[in-house]
Design a protein around this motif. Structure first.
Motif, PDB file in Angstrom:
ATOM      1  N   SER A   1     -13.295   9.285  -1.375  1.00 45.92           N
ATOM      2  CA  SER A   1     -12.892  10.446  -2.172  1.00 45.92           C
ATOM      3  C   SER A   1     -12.899  10.132  -3.659  1.00 45.92           C
ATOM      4  CB  SER A   1     -11.506  10.924  -1.739  1.00 45.92           C
ATOM      5  OG  SER A   1     -10.558   9.900  -1.941  1.00 45.92           O
ATOM      6  N   ALA A   2     -12.495   8.929  -4.002  1.00 38.19           N
ATOM      7  CA  ALA A   2     -12.483   8.553  -5.410  1.00 38.19           C
ATOM      8  C   ALA A   2     -13.893   8.336  -5.941  1.00 38.19           C
ATOM      9  CB  ALA A   2     -11.657   7.285  -5.607  1.00 38.19           C
ATOM     10  N   VAL A   3     -14.809   7.986  -5.041  1.00 41.29           N
ATOM     11  CA  VAL A   3     -16.182   7.715  -5.463  1.00 41.29           C
ATOM     12  C   VAL A   3     -16.806   8.952  -6.079  1.00 41.29           C
ATOM     13  CG1 VAL A   3     -18.497   7.139  -4.679  1.00 41.29           C
ATOM     14  CG2 VAL A   3     -16.543   5.943  -3.755  1.00 41.29           C
ATOM     15  N   SER A   4     -16.744  10.058  -5.344  1.00 42.40           N
ATOM     16  CA  SER A   4     -17.410  11.259  -5.837  1.00 42.40           C
ATOM     17  C   SER A   4     -16.790  11.758  -7.120  1.00 42.40           C
ATOM     18  CB  SER A   4     -17.415  12.344  -4.775  1.00 42.40           C
ATOM     19  OG  SER A   4     -16.091  12.662  -4.401  1.00 42.40           O
ATOM     20  N   SER A   5     -15.460  11.732  -7.212  1.00 40.03           N
ATOM     21  CA  SER A   5     -14.837  12.254  -8.439  1.00 40.03           C
ATOM     22  C   SER A   5     -15.053  11.319  -9.622  1.00 40.03           C
ATOM     23  CB  SER A   5     -13.350  12.509  -8.218  1.00 40.03           C
ATOM     24  OG  SER A   5     -12.680  11.308  -7.921  1.00 40.03           O
ATOM     25  N   ALA A   6     -14.888  10.022  -9.420  1.00 36.90           N
ATOM     26  CA  ALA A   6     -15.055   9.079 -10.525  1.00 36.90           C
ATOM     27  C   ALA A   6     -16.510   9.022 -10.977  1.00 36.90           C
ATOM     28  CB  ALA A   6     -14.591   7.680 -10.113  1.00 36.90           C
ATOM     29  N   THR A   7     -17.423   8.995 -10.017  1.00 31.74           N
ATOM     30  CA  THR A   7     -18.840   8.929 -10.352  1.00 31.74           C
ATOM     31  C   THR A   7     -19.304  10.211 -11.016  1.00 31.74           C
ATOM     32  OG1 THR A   7     -19.209   7.468  -8.496  1.00 31.74           O
ATOM     33  CG2 THR A   7     -21.134   8.533  -9.420  1.00 31.74           C
ATOM     34  N   ALA A   8     -18.894  11.339 -10.456  1.00 32.29           N
ATOM     35  CA  ALA A   8     -19.297  12.621 -11.030  1.00 32.29           C
ATOM     36  C   ALA A   8     -18.771  12.765 -12.443  1.00 32.29           C
ATOM     37  CB  ALA A   8     -18.790  13.769 -10.157  1.00 32.29           C
TER      38      ALA A   8
ATOM     39  N   THR B   1       1.598 -13.388  -3.061  1.00 33.50           N
ATOM     40  CA  THR B   1       2.525 -12.256  -2.952  1.00 33.50           C
ATOM     41  C   THR B   1       1.908 -11.066  -2.225  1.00 33.50           C
ATOM     42  OG1 THR B   1       1.882 -11.452  -5.138  1.00 33.50           O
ATOM     43  CG2 THR B   1       3.818 -12.881  -5.035  1.00 33.50           C
ATOM     44  N   ILE B   2       0.601 -10.968  -2.260  1.00 35.83           N
ATOM     45  CA  ILE B   2      -0.094  -9.879  -1.572  1.00 35.83           C
ATOM     46  C   ILE B   2      -1.021 -10.494  -0.543  1.00 35.83           C
ATOM     47  CG2 ILE B   2      -1.708  -7.974  -1.825  1.00 35.83           C
ATOM     48  CD1 ILE B   2      -0.748  -7.681  -4.712  1.00 35.83           C
ATOM     49  N   SER B   3      -0.867 -10.041   0.703  1.00 36.88           N
ATOM     50  CA  SER B   3      -1.721 -10.544   1.768  1.00 36.88           C
ATOM     51  C   SER B   3      -1.754  -9.523   2.898  1.00 36.88           C
ATOM     52  CB  SER B   3      -1.198 -11.885   2.287  1.00 36.88           C
ATOM     53  OG  SER B   3      -2.050 -12.373   3.300  1.00 36.88           O
ATOM     54  N   GLY B   4      -2.931  -9.327   3.460  1.00 34.79           N
ATOM     55  CA  GLY B   4      -3.042  -8.417   4.591  1.00 34.79           C
ATOM     56  C   GLY B   4      -4.479  -8.012   4.840  1.00 34.79           C
ATOM     57  N   VAL B   5      -4.657  -7.268   5.934  1.00 34.03           N
ATOM     58  CA  VAL B   5      -5.985  -6.804   6.322  1.00 34.03           C
ATOM     59  C   VAL B   5      -6.270  -5.482   5.607  1.00 34.03           C
ATOM     60  CG1 VAL B   5      -7.420  -6.040   8.256  1.00 34.03           C
ATOM     61  CG2 VAL B   5      -5.834  -7.952   8.559  1.00 34.03           C
ATOM     62  N   VAL B   6      -7.453  -5.386   5.035  1.00 33.70           N
ATOM     63  CA  VAL B   6      -7.862  -4.203   4.281  1.00 33.70           C
ATOM     64  C   VAL B   6      -8.225  -3.089   5.260  1.00 33.70           C
ATOM     65  CG1 VAL B   6      -9.533  -3.271   2.631  1.00 33.70           C
ATOM     66  CG2 VAL B   6      -8.722  -5.632   2.392  1.00 33.70           C
ATOM     67  N   THR B   7      -7.569  -1.907   5.072  1.00 34.02           N
ATOM     68  CA  THR B   7      -7.866  -0.757   5.941  1.00 34.02           C
ATOM     69  C   THR B   7      -8.749   0.269   5.254  1.00 34.02           C
ATOM     70  OG1 THR B   7      -5.831   0.347   5.253  1.00 34.02           O
ATOM     71  CG2 THR B   7      -5.740  -0.988   7.267  1.00 34.02           C
ATOM     72  N   SER B   8      -8.647   0.361   3.927  1.00 34.76           N
ATOM     73  CA  SER B   8      -9.509   1.289   3.189  1.00 34.76           C
ATOM     74  C   SER B   8      -9.671   0.784   1.768  1.00 34.76           C
ATOM     75  CB  SER B   8      -8.929   2.710   3.180  1.00 34.76           C
ATOM     76  OG  SER B   8      -7.734   2.751   2.432  1.00 34.76           O
ATOM     77  N   VAL B   9     -10.683   1.313   1.110  1.00 33.48           N
ATOM     78  CA  VAL B   9     -10.976   0.908  -0.264  1.00 33.48           C
ATOM     79  C   VAL B   9     -11.282   2.158  -1.074  1.00 33.48           C
ATOM     80  CG1 VAL B   9     -12.481  -0.455  -1.762  1.00 33.48           C
ATOM     81  CG2 VAL B   9     -11.925  -1.291   0.517  1.00 33.48           C
ATOM     82  N   GLN B  10     -10.678   2.249  -2.246  1.00 40.08           N
ATOM     83  CA  GLN B  10     -11.000   3.329  -3.165  1.00 40.08           C
ATOM     84  C   GLN B  10     -11.842   2.746  -4.295  1.00 40.08           C
ATOM     85  OE1 GLN B  10      -6.953   4.611  -3.983  1.00 40.08           O
ATOM     86  NE2 GLN B  10      -7.407   6.547  -2.946  1.00 40.08           N
ATOM     87  N   VAL B  11     -12.882   3.463  -4.653  1.00 42.88           N
ATOM     88  CA  VAL B  11     -13.792   3.011  -5.685  1.00 42.88           C
ATOM     89  C   VAL B  11     -13.519   3.801  -6.955  1.00 42.88           C
ATOM     90  CG1 VAL B  11     -16.219   2.749  -6.349  1.00 42.88           C
ATOM     91  CG2 VAL B  11     -15.538   2.475  -3.957  1.00 42.88           C
ATOM     92  N   TYR B  12     -13.292   3.097  -8.045  1.00 36.00           N
ATOM     93  CA  TYR B  12     -13.077   3.710  -9.352  1.00 36.00           C
ATOM     94  C   TYR B  12     -14.151   3.197 -10.300  1.00 36.00           C
ATOM     95  CZ  TYR B  12      -8.532   5.061  -7.540  1.00 36.00           C
ATOM     96  OH  TYR B  12      -7.535   5.608  -6.790  1.00 36.00           O
ATOM     97  N   SER B  13     -14.274   3.824 -11.441  1.00 35.64           N
ATOM     98  CA  SER B  13     -15.313   3.425 -12.388  1.00 35.64           C
ATOM     99  C   SER B  13     -15.122   1.996 -12.882  1.00 35.64           C
ATOM    100  CB  SER B  13     -15.355   4.384 -13.574  1.00 35.64           C
ATOM    101  OG  SER B  13     -14.116   4.391 -14.237  1.00 35.64           O
ATOM    102  N   ASP B  14     -13.888   1.488 -12.851  1.00 33.48           N
ATOM    103  CA  ASP B  14     -13.641   0.133 -13.354  1.00 33.48           C
ATOM    104  C   ASP B  14     -13.339  -0.875 -12.253  1.00 33.48           C
ATOM    105  OD1 ASP B  14     -11.254   1.345 -12.762  1.00 33.48           O
ATOM    106  OD2 ASP B  14     -10.189   0.582 -14.501  1.00 33.48           O
TER     107      ASP B  14
END
Length: 130
Positions: free
Chosen positions: A4-11, A96-109
């Motif tokens: 969801s972040a891909v389309s908005s950030a890229t657009a 301090t942060i550890s775990g299995v990745v369930t989803s990824v949001q893509v932003y311009s940076d």
């Protein structure tokens, strides 16, 4: 993968870059045409100078196209990276942060990973992916 972040950030980034490039391109074209229309008939523009300006016009157009292609290439690379870390374990350098990745949001940076426990972490320097 959460795209969801891909389309908005890229657009948003692409439309801003295209708008600026189009404005610059259109402005350049208008200035060139105005200069040709308003030249002094007793001292017309030198043909060499005119050819140089037309070559510059062509270079501007090619640069715009190249930038658009590079943006798409970078987006494709980022999406591949995002897809590759889903289901893998992410850990910060300080532990301090550890775990299995369930989803990824893509932003311009960059990328933000969501772990199984709901923790969100920026994927970048100091993170280990196993």
């Amino acid at each position: 993968m959460d795209v969801s972040a891909v389309s908005s950030a890229t657009a948003s980034a692409s439309s801003q870059a295209s708008a600026k490039a189009t404005m610059d391109y259109d402005t350049f074209l208008k200035l060139l045409v105005a200069q040709m229309k308003n030249q002094d008939p007793t001292e017309p523009m030198d043909s060499t100078e005119q050819i140089a300006q037309l070559a510059t016009f062509s270079q501007v157009e090619q640069t715009i196209k190249t930038n658009e292609n590079l943006e798409m290439l970078l987006l494709s690379s980022t999406l591949n990276q995002a897809g590759a870390i889903i289901g893998r374990t992410l850990e910060s350098a300080d532990g301090t942060i550890s775990g299995v990745v369930t989803s990824v949001q893509v932003y311009s940076d960059g990328l933000v990973a969501t772990l199984e426990d709901g923790t969100k972490a920026v994927v970048g320097a100091g993170m280990t992916i196993r």
